[in-house]
Design a protein around this motif. Structure first.
Motif, PDB file in Angstrom:
ATOM      1  N   ASN B   5       0.809  -1.214   0.000  1.00 20.37           N
ATOM      2  CA  ASN B   5       0.000   0.000   0.000  1.00 20.37           C
ATOM      3  C   ASN B   5       0.842   1.265   0.000  1.00 20.37           C
ATOM      4  O   ASN B   5       0.378   2.318   0.353  1.00 20.37           O
ATOM      5  CB  ASN B   5      -1.038  -0.022   1.129  1.00 20.37           C
ATOM      6  CG  ASN B   5      -0.453   0.320   2.465  1.00 20.37           C
ATOM      7  OD1 ASN B   5       0.726   0.148   2.691  1.00 20.37           O
ATOM      8  ND2 ASN B   5      -1.281   0.822   3.347  1.00 20.37           N
ATOM      9  N   VAL B   6       2.116   1.139  -0.429  1.00 25.02           N
ATOM     10  CA  VAL B   6       2.933   2.329  -0.705  1.00 25.02           C
ATOM     11  C   VAL B   6       3.060   2.481  -2.220  1.00 25.02           C
ATOM     12  O   VAL B   6       2.683   1.572  -2.958  1.00 25.02           O
ATOM     13  CB  VAL B   6       4.334   2.239  -0.045  1.00 25.02           C
ATOM     14  CG1 VAL B   6       4.223   2.428   1.440  1.00 25.02           C
ATOM     15  CG2 VAL B   6       5.007   0.925  -0.362  1.00 25.02           C
ATOM     16  N   GLU B   7       3.605   3.616  -2.680  1.00 26.58           N
ATOM     17  CA  GLU B   7       3.592   3.895  -4.127  1.00 26.58           C
ATOM     18  C   GLU B   7       4.500   2.982  -4.941  1.00 26.58           C
ATOM     19  O   GLU B   7       4.310   2.845  -6.143  1.00 26.58           O
ATOM     20  CB  GLU B   7       3.981   5.353  -4.400  1.00 26.58           C
ATOM     21  CG  GLU B   7       2.825   6.329  -4.322  1.00 26.58           C
ATOM     22  CD  GLU B   7       2.775   7.042  -2.993  1.00 26.58           C
ATOM     23  OE1 GLU B   7       3.581   6.664  -2.116  1.00 26.58           O
ATOM     24  OE2 GLU B   7       1.942   7.944  -2.845  1.00 26.58           O
ATOM     25  N   THR B   8       5.495   2.387  -4.287  1.00 30.90           N
ATOM     26  CA  THR B   8       6.397   1.504  -5.013  1.00 30.90           C
ATOM     27  C   THR B   8       6.484   0.167  -4.285  1.00 30.90           C
ATOM     28  O   THR B   8       5.945   0.018  -3.205  1.00 30.90           O
ATOM     29  CB  THR B   8       7.815   2.105  -5.062  1.00 30.90           C
ATOM     30  OG1 THR B   8       8.201   2.377  -3.718  1.00 30.90           O
ATOM     31  CG2 THR B   8       7.851   3.366  -5.900  1.00 30.90           C
ATOM     32  N   VAL B   9       7.146  -0.780  -4.913  1.00 28.72           N
ATOM     33  CA  VAL B   9       7.511  -1.994  -4.183  1.00 28.72           C
ATOM     34  C   VAL B   9       8.899  -1.728  -3.607  1.00 28.72           C
ATOM     35  O   VAL B   9       9.838  -1.542  -4.364  1.00 28.72           O
ATOM     36  CB  VAL B   9       7.530  -3.221  -5.120  1.00 28.72           C
ATOM     37  CG1 VAL B   9       7.968  -4.450  -4.358  1.00 28.72           C
ATOM     38  CG2 VAL B   9       6.168  -3.426  -5.727  1.00 28.72           C
ATOM     39  N   PRO B  10       9.037  -1.633  -2.286  1.00 22.07           N
ATOM     40  CA  PRO B  10      10.329  -1.273  -1.699  1.00 22.07           C
ATOM     41  C   PRO B  10      11.448  -2.211  -2.167  1.00 22.07           C
ATOM     42  O   PRO B  10      11.284  -3.425  -2.160  1.00 22.07           O
ATOM     43  CB  PRO B  10      10.092  -1.417  -0.198  1.00 22.07           C
ATOM     44  CG  PRO B  10       8.629  -1.250  -0.030  1.00 22.07           C
ATOM     45  CD  PRO B  10       8.010  -1.825  -1.254  1.00 22.07           C
ATOM     46  N   GLY B  11      12.542  -1.625  -2.613  1.00 20.61           N
ATOM     47  CA  GLY B  11      13.678  -2.413  -3.050  1.00 20.61           C
ATOM     48  C   GLY B  11      13.632  -2.816  -4.509  1.00 20.61           C
ATOM     49  O   GLY B  11      14.575  -3.391  -5.033  1.00 20.61           O
ATOM     50  N   GLN B  12      12.526  -2.552  -5.200  1.00 19.13           N
ATOM     51  CA  GLN B  12      12.406  -2.905  -6.613  1.00 19.13           C
ATOM     52  C   GLN B  12      11.907  -1.677  -7.373  1.00 19.13           C
ATOM     53  O   GLN B  12      11.297  -0.793  -6.783  1.00 19.13           O
ATOM     54  CB  GLN B  12      11.424  -4.066  -6.793  1.00 19.13           C
ATOM     55  CG  GLN B  12      12.019  -5.403  -6.407  1.00 19.13           C
ATOM     56  CD  GLN B  12      10.964  -6.483  -6.342  1.00 19.13           C
ATOM     57  OE1 GLN B  12      10.012  -6.392  -5.593  1.00 19.13           O
ATOM     58  NE2 GLN B  12      11.140  -7.536  -7.120  1.00 19.13           N
ATOM     59  N   SER B  13      12.168  -1.664  -8.685  1.00 15.99           N
ATOM     60  CA  SER B  13      11.691  -0.499  -9.433  1.00 15.99           C
ATOM     61  C   SER B  13      10.590  -0.903 -10.415  1.00 15.99           C
ATOM     62  O   SER B  13      10.577  -2.005 -10.952  1.00 15.99           O
ATOM     63  CB  SER B  13      12.856   0.147 -10.175  1.00 15.99           C
ATOM     64  OG  SER B  13      13.461  -0.795 -11.023  1.00 15.99           O
ATOM     65  N   ILE B  14       9.674   0.024 -10.622  1.00 17.66           N
ATOM     66  CA  ILE B  14       8.533  -0.226 -11.504  1.00 17.66           C
ATOM     67  C   ILE B  14       8.968   0.003 -12.953  1.00 17.66           C
ATOM     68  O   ILE B  14       9.576   1.032 -13.259  1.00 17.66           O
ATOM     69  CB  ILE B  14       7.359   0.710 -11.125  1.00 17.66           C
ATOM     70  CG1 ILE B  14       6.815   0.320  -9.748  1.00 17.66           C
ATOM     71  CG2 ILE B  14       6.256   0.660 -12.171  1.00 17.66           C
ATOM     72  CD1 ILE B  14       5.881   1.318  -9.138  1.00 17.66           C
ATOM     73  N   ILE B  15       8.647  -0.954 -13.836  1.00 17.72           N
ATOM     74  CA  ILE B  15       9.019  -0.758 -15.240  1.00 17.72           C
ATOM     75  C   ILE B  15       7.800  -0.481 -16.115  1.00 17.72           C
ATOM     76  O   ILE B  15       7.928   0.071 -17.192  1.00 17.72           O
ATOM     77  CB  ILE B  15       9.839  -1.945 -15.805  1.00 17.72           C
ATOM     78  CG1 ILE B  15       9.217  -3.282 -15.400  1.00 17.72           C
ATOM     79  CG2 ILE B  15      11.281  -1.869 -15.354  1.00 17.72           C
ATOM     80  CD1 ILE B  15       9.911  -4.488 -15.993  1.00 17.72           C
ATOM     81  N   GLU B  16       6.621  -0.853 -15.663  1.00 26.02           N
ATOM     82  CA  GLU B  16       5.452  -0.586 -16.486  1.00 26.02           C
ATOM     83  C   GLU B  16       4.192  -0.433 -15.630  1.00 26.02           C
ATOM     84  O   GLU B  16       4.007  -1.147 -14.651  1.00 26.02           O
ATOM     85  CB  GLU B  16       5.253  -1.736 -17.481  1.00 26.02           C
ATOM     86  CG  GLU B  16       4.420  -1.337 -18.672  1.00 26.02           C
ATOM     87  CD  GLU B  16       4.424  -2.416 -19.752  1.00 26.02           C
ATOM     88  OE1 GLU B  16       5.196  -3.381 -19.635  1.00 26.02           O
ATOM     89  OE2 GLU B  16       3.634  -2.260 -20.693  1.00 26.02           O
ATOM     90  N   HIS B  17       3.346   0.516 -16.049  1.00 25.52           N
ATOM     91  CA  HIS B  17       2.070   0.736 -15.369  1.00 25.52           C
ATOM     92  C   HIS B  17       0.932   0.156 -16.197  1.00 25.52           C
ATOM     93  O   HIS B  17       0.918   0.287 -17.409  1.00 25.52           O
ATOM     94  CB  HIS B  17       1.828   2.244 -15.198  1.00 25.52           C
ATOM     95  CG  HIS B  17       2.441   2.802 -13.968  1.00 25.52           C
ATOM     96  ND1 HIS B  17       1.815   2.781 -12.749  1.00 25.52           N
ATOM     97  CD2 HIS B  17       3.638   3.394 -13.759  1.00 25.52           C
ATOM     98  CE1 HIS B  17       2.597   3.344 -11.843  1.00 25.52           C
ATOM     99  NE2 HIS B  17       3.719   3.720 -12.438  1.00 25.52           N
ATOM    100  N   TYR B  18      -0.038  -0.456 -15.525  1.00 25.04           N
ATOM    101  CA  TYR B  18      -1.200  -0.988 -16.250  1.00 25.04           C
ATOM    102  C   TYR B  18      -2.505  -0.302 -15.858  1.00 25.04           C
ATOM    103  O   TYR B  18      -3.553  -0.643 -16.346  1.00 25.04           O
ATOM    104  CB  TYR B  18      -1.340  -2.491 -16.002  1.00 25.04           C
ATOM    105  CG  TYR B  18      -0.199  -3.291 -16.572  1.00 25.04           C
ATOM    106  CD1 TYR B  18      -0.178  -3.604 -17.930  1.00 25.04           C
ATOM    107  CD2 TYR B  18       0.840  -3.717 -15.759  1.00 25.04           C
ATOM    108  CE1 TYR B  18       0.871  -4.337 -18.452  1.00 25.04           C
ATOM    109  CE2 TYR B  18       1.885  -4.448 -16.280  1.00 25.04           C
ATOM    110  CZ  TYR B  18       1.895  -4.759 -17.625  1.00 25.04           C
ATOM    111  OH  TYR B  18       2.930  -5.478 -18.136  1.00 25.04           O
ATOM    112  N   GLY B  19      -2.452   0.625 -14.937  1.00 26.54           N
ATOM    113  CA  GLY B  19      -3.659   1.356 -14.532  1.00 26.54           C
ATOM    114  C   GLY B  19      -4.381   0.714 -13.356  1.00 26.54           C
ATOM    115  O   GLY B  19      -3.898  -0.222 -12.734  1.00 26.54           O
ATOM    116  N   LEU B  20      -5.558   1.225 -13.120  1.00 28.03           N
ATOM    117  CA  LEU B  20      -6.324   0.851 -11.926  1.00 28.03           C
ATOM    118  C   LEU B  20      -6.916  -0.554 -12.030  1.00 28.03           C
ATOM    119  O   LEU B  20      -7.480  -0.919 -13.058  1.00 28.03           O
ATOM    120  CB  LEU B  20      -7.447   1.871 -11.726  1.00 28.03           C
ATOM    121  CG  LEU B  20      -8.174   1.851 -10.392  1.00 28.03           C
ATOM    122  CD1 LEU B  20      -7.345   2.525  -9.328  1.00 28.03           C
ATOM    123  CD2 LEU B  20      -9.513   2.544 -10.519  1.00 28.03           C
ATOM    124  N   VAL B  21      -6.787  -1.314 -10.961  1.00 27.98           N
ATOM    125  CA  VAL B  21      -7.502  -2.592 -10.860  1.00 27.98           C
ATOM    126  C   VAL B  21      -8.308  -2.578  -9.572  1.00 27.98           C
ATOM    127  O   VAL B  21      -7.928  -1.941  -8.601  1.00 27.98           O
ATOM    128  CB  VAL B  21      -6.551  -3.816 -10.861  1.00 27.98           C
ATOM    129  CG1 VAL B  21      -6.029  -4.087 -12.237  1.00 27.98           C
ATOM    130  CG2 VAL B  21      -5.433  -3.652  -9.861  1.00 27.98           C
TER     131      VAL B  21
END
Lengths: 155, 104
Positions: B5-21
């Protein structure tokens, strides 16, 4: 005739008995619950639950997951009566605050207990919602949800 | 599937967004539990039957959200929010929503 008056007396006494029962048993359970909450809070003192969104420590993060804890609490008859009296004059409803406080602390503890191996809880959120408002004959109860991101750090 | 429930996954980086689920479920309390709860209401305190019911409902809602994220090809859901509302007397809706993302 005698039977009739006895019945009337019973009719009058029944809500009173419920009220006294609610008051006494409610107080005892509240006292016991607070004792348990304090003991568990001491145990979990070393695992912080933060409202911060980012982790800024040196240790690398191994894994993260969502942790949720929830509880549904209701008020007793005595407190409801107290509330109705309070509504005439207005002001703080002292009888309800310990109940909600108990609910919140219990929900937070359950959240922590759902991830016993976590080292830290980030972005902790508390949310209260009314399940039923207790008007008429329905039971008034509220749900408290506590949720956060549990971090497992590599030591 | 990583859910945070934070904006990122701690320790990993986001490479792609898929929008709201999102995932939601509406549950009604069954009669027996309702009667038990009204007894319990005399002395106040925790209503274990309802707590259990809402825990099950929340798991269901999160499961549905996960399923939707999987269909999009995501491997994590970030910034998850959970909310409860009473739709009708005796029925509660649980809604879980978040952003589906792919992390490396």
């Amino acid at each position: 005739m005698n039977m009739q008056s006895l019945l009337n007396l019973m009719h009058l006494c029944f809500p009173l008995i419920l009220l006294i029962l609610g008051c006494v048993v409610g107080k005892i359970t509240e006292w016991n619950h607070y004792k348990m909450i304090k003991k568990r809070e001491e145990e979990w003192l070393t695992v912080p639950a933060l409202t911060a969104k980012t982790y800024s420590g040196e240790l690398p993060v191994q894994r993260s997951e969502i942790a949720v804890g929830s509880v549904v609490v209701s008020v007793d008859h005595f407190k409801r009566l107290f509330m109705n009296i309070r509504r005439i004059f207005g002001g703080e409803v002292c009888s309800y605050s310990p109940l909600i406080d108990r609910g919140r602390r219990e929900a937070l503890l359950r959240m922590k207990e759902s991830c016993p191996e976590a080292n830290m809880f980030l972005n902790c959120r508390l949310q209260t919602s009314t399940i039923s408002n207790g008007k008429g004959k329905s039971t008034g109860c509220v749900e408290v949800i506590a949720y956060s991101t549990a971090l497992h750090l590599r030591k | 599937m990583v859910i945070t429930n934070v904006e990122t996954v701690p320790g990993q980086s986001i490479i792609e967004h898929y929008g709201l689920v999102q995932g939601s479920t509406i549950r009604a309390k069954h009669m027996g539990k309702d009667i038990m709860a009204s007894f319990k209401n005399i002395i106040g305190g925790e209503l274990k039957g309802y707590t259990q019911l809402l825990i099950e409902a929340r798991e269901e809602a999160v499961d549905r959200m996960e399923k939707q994220a999987e269909e999009l090809g995501a491997n994590a859901v970030v910034n998850v929010r959970i909310s409860t509302s009473s739709v009708a007397q005796g029925a509660a809706e649980i809604l879980a929503y978040g952003t589906a993302v792919r992390v490396d």
